[in-house]
Scaffold this motif. Sequence first.
Motif, mmCIF file in Angstrom:
data_model
loop_
_atom_site.group_PDB
_atom_site.id
_atom_site.type_symbol
_atom_site.label_atom_id
_atom_site.label_comp_id
_atom_site.label_asym_id
_atom_site.label_seq_id
_atom_site.Cartn_x
_atom_site.Cartn_y
_atom_site.Cartn_z
ATOM 1 N N ARG A 41 79.689 -1.103 142.560
ATOM 2 C CA ARG A 41 80.275 0.307 142.773
ATOM 3 C C ARG A 41 79.157 0.479 143.550
ATOM 4 N NH1 ARG A 41 82.302 3.334 139.058
ATOM 5 N NH2 ARG A 41 83.395 4.462 140.607
ATOM 6 N N THR A 42 77.882 1.033 142.671
ATOM 7 C CA THR A 42 77.114 1.549 143.551
ATOM 8 C C THR A 42 76.306 1.579 145.224
ATOM 9 O OG1 THR A 42 76.099 2.069 141.409
ATOM 10 C CG2 THR A 42 74.369 2.379 143.646
ATOM 11 N N ALA A 43 76.397 0.133 144.896
ATOM 12 C CA ALA A 43 76.148 -0.414 146.686
ATOM 13 C C ALA A 43 77.707 -0.413 147.465
ATOM 14 C CB ALA A 43 75.797 -1.860 146.786
ATOM 15 N N GLN A 44 78.705 -0.019 146.947
ATOM 16 C CA GLN A 44 79.704 -0.023 147.772
ATOM 17 C C GLN A 44 80.115 1.197 148.347
ATOM 18 O OE1 GLN A 44 83.032 -1.963 149.235
ATOM 19 N NE2 GLN A 44 81.534 -3.774 148.903
ATOM 20 N N ALA A 45 79.660 2.588 147.625
ATOM 21 C CA ALA A 45 79.755 3.461 147.804
ATOM 22 C C ALA A 45 77.993 4.068 148.350
ATOM 23 C CB ALA A 45 78.987 4.619 146.048
ATOM 24 N N ILE A 91 75.240 10.763 151.611
ATOM 25 C CA ILE A 91 76.194 11.356 150.736
ATOM 26 C C ILE A 91 77.148 11.155 151.642
ATOM 27 C CG2 ILE A 91 76.826 14.360 150.764
ATOM 28 C CD1 ILE A 91 73.577 14.310 150.522
ATOM 29 N N ALA A 92 77.303 10.923 152.981
ATOM 30 C CA ALA A 92 79.044 10.705 153.659
ATOM 31 C C ALA A 92 79.361 9.241 153.358
ATOM 32 C CB ALA A 92 78.602 10.878 155.333
ATOM 33 N N ARG A 93 78.609 8.611 153.202
ATOM 34 C CA ARG A 93 79.107 7.538 152.837
ATOM 35 C C ARG A 93 79.684 7.497 150.903
ATOM 36 N NH1 ARG A 93 74.494 4.336 154.456
ATOM 37 N NH2 ARG A 93 74.849 3.205 156.592
ATOM 38 N N TYR A 95 80.531 10.149 149.642
ATOM 39 C CA TYR A 95 82.060 11.169 149.399
ATOM 40 C C TYR A 95 83.169 10.158 149.522
ATOM 41 C CZ TYR A 95 86.297 14.431 151.527
ATOM 42 O OH TYR A 95 86.841 15.512 151.220
ATOM 43 N N HIS A 96 83.121 9.407 150.694
ATOM 44 C CA HIS A 96 84.432 8.608 151.410
ATOM 45 C C HIS A 96 84.420 7.709 150.277
ATOM 46 C CE1 HIS A 96 84.872 10.666 155.450
ATOM 47 N NE2 HIS A 96 83.454 10.035 155.576
ATOM 48 N N HIS A 97 83.721 6.796 149.979
ATOM 49 C CA HIS A 97 84.191 6.302 148.411
ATOM 50 C C HIS A 97 84.812 6.808 147.613
ATOM 51 C CE1 HIS A 97 83.050 2.616 145.822
ATOM 52 N NE2 HIS A 97 82.904 3.216 145.159
ATOM 53 N N MET A 98 84.315 8.141 147.293
ATOM 54 C CA MET A 98 85.021 8.704 146.073
ATOM 55 C C MET A 98 86.714 8.800 146.666
ATOM 56 S SD MET A 98 83.035 8.883 143.637
ATOM 57 C CE MET A 98 80.818 9.236 143.318
ATOM 58 N N LYS A 99 86.458 9.408 147.773
ATOM 59 C CA LYS A 99 88.102 9.937 148.281
ATOM 60 C C LYS A 99 89.121 8.663 148.357
ATOM 61 C CE LYS A 99 90.106 11.696 152.434
ATOM 62 N NZ LYS A 99 89.891 12.312 153.254
ATOM 63 N N ALA A 149 84.638 4.384 156.617
ATOM 64 C CA ALA A 149 83.675 4.434 155.102
ATOM 65 C C ALA A 149 82.357 4.285 155.238
ATOM 66 C CB ALA A 149 84.960 5.134 154.029
ATOM 67 N N GLN A 150 82.875 2.256 155.657
ATOM 68 C CA GLN A 150 81.693 1.315 155.513
ATOM 69 C C GLN A 150 81.131 1.324 156.651
ATOM 70 O OE1 GLN A 150 81.171 0.561 152.580
ATOM 71 N NE2 GLN A 150 82.911 1.362 151.204
ATOM 72 N N ASP A 151 81.368 2.292 158.000
ATOM 73 C CA ASP A 151 81.115 1.792 159.308
ATOM 74 C C ASP A 151 79.821 2.940 159.405
ATOM 75 O OD1 ASP A 151 81.636 -1.225 159.169
ATOM 76 O OD2 ASP A 151 83.708 -0.265 160.080
ATOM 77 N N ILE A 152 79.650 4.011 158.638
ATOM 78 C CA ILE A 152 78.576 4.536 159.242
ATOM 79 C C ILE A 152 77.832 4.621 159.916
ATOM 80 C CG2 ILE A 152 77.869 7.589 158.630
ATOM 81 C CD1 ILE A 152 79.494 6.767 155.947
ATOM 82 N N THR A 153 77.373 5.145 160.953
ATOM 83 C CA THR A 153 76.192 5.071 161.953
ATOM 84 C C THR A 153 75.808 6.171 161.639
ATOM 85 O OG1 THR A 153 77.016 5.489 163.664
ATOM 86 C CG2 THR A 153 77.369 3.673 163.151
ATOM 87 N N SER A 154 74.056 6.024 162.498
ATOM 88 C CA SER A 154 73.212 7.075 161.620
ATOM 89 C C SER A 154 73.459 8.235 163.243
ATOM 90 C CB SER A 154 71.737 6.811 162.433
ATOM 91 O OG SER A 154 71.080 5.801 161.648
ATOM 92 N N ILE A 155 74.945 9.068 162.604
ATOM 93 C CA ILE A 155 75.451 9.502 163.775
ATOM 94 C C ILE A 155 74.691 12.146 163.144
ATOM 95 C CG2 ILE A 155 77.177 8.946 163.706
ATOM 96 C CD1 ILE A 155 78.701 10.460 162.312
ATOM 97 N N PHE A 156 73.780 11.896 162.673
ATOM 98 C CA PHE A 156 73.391 12.991 161.828
ATOM 99 C C PHE A 156 72.205 12.814 162.348
ATOM 100 C CE2 PHE A 156 75.981 11.398 158.050
ATOM 101 C CZ PHE A 156 76.738 12.914 158.142
ATOM 102 N N LYS A 157 72.164 14.286 163.568
ATOM 103 C CA LYS A 157 70.647 14.473 163.526
ATOM 104 C C LYS A 157 69.976 14.798 162.768
ATOM 105 C CE LYS A 157 72.961 16.349 168.218
ATOM 106 N NZ LYS A 157 73.493 18.227 168.759
ATOM 107 N N PRO A 158 68.330 14.462 163.039
ATOM 108 C CA PRO A 158 67.692 14.743 162.167
ATOM 109 C C PRO A 158 66.992 16.263 162.159
ATOM 110 C CG PRO A 158 66.355 13.906 164.231
ATOM 111 C CD PRO A 158 68.057 13.930 164.108
#
Length: 484
Positions: A41-45, A91-93, A95-99, A149-158
């Motif tokens: 479950r952690t790996a999925q999250a 964190i976004a991953r 959140y979507h897993h919890m959702k 949720a499982q396909d989040i890419t690096s969309i966040f700006k540093p």
Amino acid sequence: MSMTGKKCLGSQAKATIAKVYHHIKKEKETGIINLTDVMWRTAQAVGYSECIITSILNEKQEDGECTSTDTTEETTTTPTNDINSQTKEIIARVYHHMKIEAEIENVRYLKNAKSPSRRTAQAVGYSQRTVFKIIKEEKLACADTSFMAQDITSIFKPPSKRKRICPKSTMDNYDLSLLRKTIISYQTKNHEMPTLKELKEIVSEKTGFDGCKETLRKILYDSGFEWSTADNHKLLVERHDIQMLRFRYLKELQKYRDEGRYIVFTDNYYVETSTRKEKKKENGTSKGVIIIHAGGCQGFVPNACLIYETDSASDDSLNFNNYKQWLTSQLLPNLPENAAIVMNNENCVFENCPDPNSSKSFMHVWLTERNIEYEQTMNKVELYDLILKGKGTFKSHTIEELVRSKGFQVLRLPPHHPDLNPMEHIWRVLKKDVVLKNVEQELTSNLNLIKERIEMIECSLWEYACRQVVDAEHQYMKYFDDRL
């Protein structure tokens, strides 16, 4: 699921993954959640493989870090700017897993489960508000794309890097002169250069310098010193070009003295007249005046004082036209015959030249006045190239040629050597008197105060200042002799 290696994860991301694991583990142990294996479950999250998570947990355990989280309200309120893009992605991953888990039907333990954002905040160790900000940032970035949720890419700006504040020098020219003399006298006496720690102690005692070692290191670097490696040790040494410029200056100066020439020193000084912080905050600048003067062992040169208003202490305020007008109308006519003029090399006043943004007509006029050939069909970049090639010659020789045409000699003070100009002693005395009285006064009052104080400076002070300079010259020559 991302298979990114553990080495690519930063310490912040690793800590977050460990927190998520321990949170999920605690939920299962307390019976709140009764779903499959904790590691799975952690790996999925978090979106990383089980072997990577295991490696991170082992690493944390070896370091003795306690990563377990409490399911209470305790969460850190770290600003989102301090969270790197890698951690935001995790964190976004989560959140979507919890959702997704909250939307699963026929799962009894989720009947009274907390909201996905609340569970995410408890899992990752950040506040619920921080989670909301990260999800909002993600939505803005993915507004035009379908998101899984499982396909989040690096969309966040540093996070934007904070501008490094350069250490500010707390030394004026007088203290910088004392610093250089301290280094030279130490080497002359001990035949070795002082360490940075030793030098800081000496300078702090003599000048009241309260900066750190790194600030002192920057001051030394800006003053013409550098660190040379010898026998695996870094030694503080003076740059060779600075030494040669000083040596040539001292030899030339002694030659003029032997010829019986009267040595006249020139310098400029900026006096701030608006000291109230409120005024500075209003427009970001402060009114002040530029003082240009000259003198020697017999005192100030008569009628050679020029004072004018300026908005800043920048070099642009001391422009070519003002300086040339001062030379031709005030200084040169009042000098004794056969005098030699010492000009400050660090504040050389050069002729205004066109810049890349100047008009073509201004460039044409500038080139024509200096007999530099050009073609009317040339564009600005070609004209500016010609200006750059001729700029150095006219900038360095215009003033000197003017002085020599009147029968006087010119010497340039070596860079980083205000201690070889007696006017620094005069400015120091003037600064003490003017600054103490310079509180919320109008410009006219300050101009009168400055003129009055300059007239009060006696020849005895000039004699003392010149003796100090001669002593410094002898010390420098002794320094050269001891090095042979």
